[in-house]
Design a protein around this motif. Structure first.
Motif, PDB file in Angstrom:
ATOM      1  N   THR A   1       0.816  -1.205   0.000  1.00 57.22           N
ATOM      2  CA  THR A   1       0.000   0.000   0.000  1.00 57.22           C
ATOM      3  C   THR A   1       0.852   1.257   0.000  1.00 57.22           C
ATOM      4  N   HIS A   2       1.952   1.265   0.715  1.00 57.18           N
ATOM      5  CA  HIS A   2       2.901   2.360   0.620  1.00 57.18           C
ATOM      6  C   HIS A   2       4.266   1.893   1.107  1.00 57.18           C
ATOM      7  N   VAL A   3       5.291   2.302   0.354  1.00 56.88           N
ATOM      8  CA  VAL A   3       6.649   1.807   0.571  1.00 56.88           C
ATOM      9  C   VAL A   3       7.388   2.790   1.474  1.00 56.88           C
ATOM     10  N   THR A   4       7.408   2.494   2.745  1.00 56.19           N
ATOM     11  CA  THR A   4       8.008   3.374   3.747  1.00 56.19           C
ATOM     12  C   THR A   4       9.470   3.000   3.977  1.00 56.19           C
ATOM     13  N   PRO A   5      10.253   3.874   4.627  1.00 57.94           N
ATOM     14  CA  PRO A   5      11.621   3.498   4.990  1.00 57.94           C
ATOM     15  C   PRO A   5      11.688   2.233   5.833  1.00 57.94           C
ATOM     16  N   ALA A   6      10.734   2.064   6.743  1.00 61.51           N
ATOM     17  CA  ALA A   6      10.739   0.851   7.571  1.00 61.51           C
ATOM     18  C   ALA A   6      10.576  -0.392   6.710  1.00 61.51           C
TER      19      ALA A   6
ATOM     20  N   LEU B   1      12.896  -5.010   3.877  1.00 62.14           N
ATOM     21  CA  LEU B   1      12.963  -5.758   2.620  1.00 62.14           C
ATOM     22  C   LEU B   1      14.400  -5.963   2.156  1.00 62.14           C
ATOM     23  N   TYR B   2      15.226  -4.926   2.319  1.00 62.55           N
ATOM     24  CA  TYR B   2      16.596  -4.994   1.807  1.00 62.55           C
ATOM     25  C   TYR B   2      17.643  -5.196   2.901  1.00 62.55           C
ATOM     26  N   ASN B   3      17.157  -5.562   4.099  1.00 64.90           N
ATOM     27  CA  ASN B   3      18.028  -6.055   5.158  1.00 64.90           C
ATOM     28  C   ASN B   3      19.018  -5.027   5.712  1.00 64.90           C
ATOM     29  N   THR B   4      18.567  -3.792   5.906  1.00 67.41           N
ATOM     30  CA  THR B   4      19.457  -2.797   6.521  1.00 67.41           C
ATOM     31  C   THR B   4      19.027  -2.421   7.934  1.00 67.41           C
ATOM     32  N   VAL B   5      17.990  -3.070   8.459  1.00 66.87           N
ATOM     33  CA  VAL B   5      17.374  -2.656   9.722  1.00 66.87           C
ATOM     34  C   VAL B   5      18.375  -2.540  10.862  1.00 66.87           C
ATOM     35  N   THR B   6      19.252  -3.512  10.998  1.00 64.33           N
ATOM     36  CA  THR B   6      20.122  -3.556  12.173  1.00 64.33           C
ATOM     37  C   THR B   6      21.396  -2.738  12.023  1.00 64.33           C
TER      38      THR B   6
ATOM     39  N   ARG C   1       9.516  12.601  10.500  1.00 65.48           N
ATOM     40  CA  ARG C   1       8.683  12.515  11.705  1.00 65.48           C
ATOM     41  C   ARG C   1       7.707  11.343  11.585  1.00 65.48           C
ATOM     42  N   LYS C   2       7.152  11.152  10.387  1.00 63.83           N
ATOM     43  CA  LYS C   2       6.171  10.079  10.219  1.00 63.83           C
ATOM     44  C   LYS C   2       6.814   8.728   9.976  1.00 63.83           C
ATOM     45  N   TYR C   3       7.899   8.697   9.177  1.00 58.67           N
ATOM     46  CA  TYR C   3       8.413   7.410   8.719  1.00 58.67           C
ATOM     47  C   TYR C   3       9.772   7.016   9.281  1.00 58.67           C
ATOM     48  N   ARG C   4      10.475   7.940   9.883  1.00 57.98           N
ATOM     49  CA  ARG C   4      11.778   7.621  10.472  1.00 57.98           C
ATOM     50  C   ARG C   4      11.982   8.533  11.681  1.00 57.98           C
ATOM     51  N   PRO C   5      11.157   8.385  12.718  1.00 60.56           N
ATOM     52  CA  PRO C   5      11.146   9.342  13.835  1.00 60.56           C
ATOM     53  C   PRO C   5      12.473   9.465  14.573  1.00 60.56           C
ATOM     54  N   ASP C   6      13.354   8.475  14.434  1.00 63.17           N
ATOM     55  CA  ASP C   6      14.671   8.619  15.058  1.00 63.17           C
ATOM     56  C   ASP C   6      15.530   9.640  14.321  1.00 63.17           C
ATOM     57  N   GLY C   7      15.082  10.070  13.124  1.00 62.01           N
ATOM     58  CA  GLY C   7      15.864  11.006  12.331  1.00 62.01           C
ATOM     59  C   GLY C   7      15.158  12.320  12.084  1.00 62.01           C
ATOM     60  N   ILE C   8      14.364  12.759  13.043  1.00 56.07           N
ATOM     61  CA  ILE C   8      13.594  13.980  12.838  1.00 56.07           C
ATOM     62  C   ILE C   8      14.488  15.208  12.678  1.00 56.07           C
ATOM     63  N   ASP C   9      15.736  15.106  13.140  1.00 59.48           N
ATOM     64  CA  ASP C   9      16.666  16.237  13.009  1.00 59.48           C
ATOM     65  C   ASP C   9      17.466  16.183  11.707  1.00 59.48           C
ATOM     66  N   ALA C  10      17.098  15.309  10.789  1.00 57.09           N
ATOM     67  CA  ALA C  10      17.844  15.146   9.536  1.00 57.09           C
ATOM     68  C   ALA C  10      17.861  16.450   8.736  1.00 57.09           C
ATOM     69  N   THR C  11      18.992  16.695   8.101  1.00 58.39           N
ATOM     70  CA  THR C  11      19.140  17.887   7.279  1.00 58.39           C
ATOM     71  C   THR C  11      20.051  17.576   6.098  1.00 58.39           C
ATOM     72  N   TYR C  12      20.406  18.591   5.340  1.00 58.43           N
ATOM     73  CA  TYR C  12      21.268  18.405   4.177  1.00 58.43           C
ATOM     74  C   TYR C  12      21.960  19.721   3.863  1.00 58.43           C
ATOM     75  N   VAL C  13      23.025  19.646   3.086  1.00 63.67           N
ATOM     76  CA  VAL C  13      23.766  20.819   2.632  1.00 63.67           C
ATOM     77  C   VAL C  13      23.444  21.037   1.156  1.00 63.67           C
TER      78      VAL C  13
END
Length: 581
Positions: free
Chosen positions: A222-227, A232-237, A268-280
């Motif tokens: 239904t929707h492909v989230t980061p989780a 699916l691609y085995n990066t969780v841990t 905030r919705k899909y990766r709440p541990d990274g709510i402070d994410a930013t970019y240059v």
């Protein structure tokens, strides 16, 4: 081919016996031309007398094969120099032109009264930019007939010529000149997103590694989230730890900008541990950045990549077109001049390969090869039109730069258990680039199975795309504060880039070199050692055909398959990336 170097003084002094001395600059030979005005363009007539253009001249290297030899050595797991990437200065040295080439080209320019002050040199002397050339002067230099052209759909206006020539003596020294016959505008690969309506029920499950993850009830996602992607691609841990060294680059063109506000909403919705994410943001060639006017393409590229790799640092490149009208060359010119470049770079834009003059495409491809020798993994989306858009009465129409054999081309999948090919997944065979050595076995096997189907519609000796794939359907993103869905290989490319970046993080944290150009490793190690999930069903219709079919092994729909991070990491850790032939 090796060039025969003739002393310049002798060359410029030659004249027919008993006749009047002639200049070598008058003996012109066609370099490239179109028979008709390219599709979607029309002439507006001659430009005004005061119109000027900047000419970009790419010179051929003295050591013709040195760059690709170096790229193969540092990218092949079986070679003693695997991973020993080159510096900016070392690359500039191996692509430098012969001194006679430089002197000859400058003599040609001087003959046409081009002042030395208008000529600048970059990349070890392999590129010349001549600024402020009048159209009449350019016509004389290139035996051209520049006119104003407008794009019938975008109203973009450019100065171009349908053909150009060079003196015969320069054909062995000059790769290409621009702007000349390159007309096309870059297209985005992303399909039109839809606003989010109802979402089917989901349940909270467990990944094979024990982390809670939202799992769809059916194999139709239904929707492909980061989780979901991380499961699916085995990066969780895996938790990145080389943030001081490892970076991801995301390219943006056509005034497409990401929004930090939308990124925060997404995380905030899909990766709440990274709510402070930013970019240059890196502005290239006079590009702009307006986060209050974001683009869907830029947002989905950045959100997916950050969602996969947080807290890995990201650089977004906002690029304005170069003097020749090509966004890629403008970006390459800037990035190749930098001492430090992100180890993984993803791009979701492309052109139909047939819109590129061949020598122009070859030159751009060699610039991507330079990034590979420096340890950069360059990924390109393969497009969203299957084997080609429209009826394609003559041939299938693959997308460039994905067809360049020195980048990693990313196709699209959907569903899970098993994943299947997304019908939009761009794939096929290059008309310009021959099949590289790393693909010989895999592609030959596919063609043996294909038989005579589509004979004459594609180049069976060409470089095949894609190389690898990832999810491309029902991808949520935030855009101007709203959650919408996107689909396309624009989504697949940053997903794969995220996984490659995590592999680079792992290597860098162990004091090892980044992966760099991926394809020799993917085909010779990861494919044969089950580091990828083979996709064996689905097809990519286009050009009024059913397209190619996904089968066991490599295919021009999903490539080698989708990545499994833990298995790929195991291959790297155990040194089993040197399988027997």
């Amino acid at each position: 081919m090796r060039y025969r170097w003739i002393p310049l003084l002798f060359l410029l002094s030659t004249a027919p016996l008993g006749g009047i001395a002639t200049s070598p600059w008058d003996d012109m030979r066609l370099k490239h031309s179109w028979k008709t005005i390219p599709e979607n363009w029309e002439s507006l007539g001659l430009p005004t007398a005061h119109t000027t253009i900047d000419l970009y001249i790419a010179l051929k290297p003295y050591r013709e094969n040195a760059l690709i030899d170096a790229l193969n050595e540092v990218s092949d797991p079986r070679h003693p120099r695997y991973g020993m990437h080159l510096s900016r200065e070392q690359v500039a040295d191996i692509v430098a032109p012969h001194p006679d080439t430089v002197q000859l080209v400058h003599s040609w320019l001087e003959h046409h009264r081009v002042t030395s002050s208008s000529v600048s040199v970059t990349h070890g002397g392999s590129f010349l930019t001549v600024t402020g050339v009048s159209v009449s002067q350019a016509n004389n230099l290139l035996g051209a007939s520049y006119q104003l052209y407008t794009h019938t759909k975008t109203n973009e206006t450019i100065v171009r010529t349908l053909g150009y020539s060079l003196p015969v003596v320069l054909h062995g020294h000059v790769q290409t000149v621009a702007p000349t016959t390159f007309f096309s505008s870059p297209l985005t690969q992303e399909q039109t997103p839809q606003k989010r309506s109802g979402v089917a029920a989901v349940r909270l499950g467990k990944s094979p590694l024990g982390e809670p993850v939202r799992m769809p009830l059916s194999r139709r996602i239904t929707h492909v989230t980061p989780a979901f992607l991380r499961w699916l691609y085995n990066t969780v841990t895996y938790v990145p730890s080389a943030m001081d060294r490892n970076k991801v680059g995301v390219t943006g063109y056509k005034r497409e900008y990401p929004s930090p506000v939308d990124l925060t909403s997404y995380m905030r919705k899909y990766r709440p541990d990274g709510i402070d994410a930013t970019y240059v943001v890196a502005v290239v060639n006079g590009g702009e950045y307006d986060p209050d006017n974001p683009g869907r393409e830029a947002n989905v590229n950045l959100q997916l990549s950050v969602g996969m790799t947080y807290p890995t640092p990201h650089i977004f490149y906002s690029t304005k077109a170069s003097p020749d009208g090509d966004f890629f060359l403008a970006w390459l010119d800037a990035v190749l001049g930098q001492q430090n470049v992100p180890q993984t770079i993803t791009t979701s834009y492309g052109y139909s390969e047939k819109d590129y003059p061949m020598e122009y495409a070859l030159e751009a491809c060699l610039l991507f090869a330079q990034l590979g020798t420096r340890g950069v993994s360059v990924l390109f989306a393969t497009g969203d039109d299957g084997v080609g858009k429209g009826d394609c009465t003559a041939r299938f129409a693959p997308v460039f730069p994905a067809t360049c054999p020195y980048v990693t081309a990313v196709g699209g999948t959907m569903s899970f258990r098993p994943e299947v090919a997304a019908s939009l997944s761009g794939g096929g065979f290059s008309e310009y680039f021959s099949r590289p050595g790393y693909q010989q076995r895999a592609v030959s096997t596919f063609l043996d199975n294909l038989g005579q189907q589509y004979s004459g519609l594609y180049n069976p000796l060409g470089r095949g795309i894609p190389d690898i794939s990832a999810q491309a359907i029902t991808i949520p993103l935030f855009y101007k504060g709203e959650e919408i869905f996107a689909e396309g290989t624009s989504c697949s490319a940053p997903i794969v880039a995220g996984i490659i970046s995590l592999l680079n993080d792992h290597r860098l944290s162990q004091g090892k070199r980044p992966l760099g150009f991926l394809n020799p490793w993917l085909y010779r190690a990861a494919g044969s050692l089950n580091g990828l999930n083979d996709i064996v069903s689905g097809s990519n219709p286009g050009c009024n055909t059913d397209g190619f079919s996904a089968i066991v092994g490599w295919d021009p729909v999903t490539g080698l398959g989708t990545p499994d991070f833990l298995r790929l990491m195991h291959i790297l850790d155990t040194g089993s990336s040197n399988p027997p032939e």
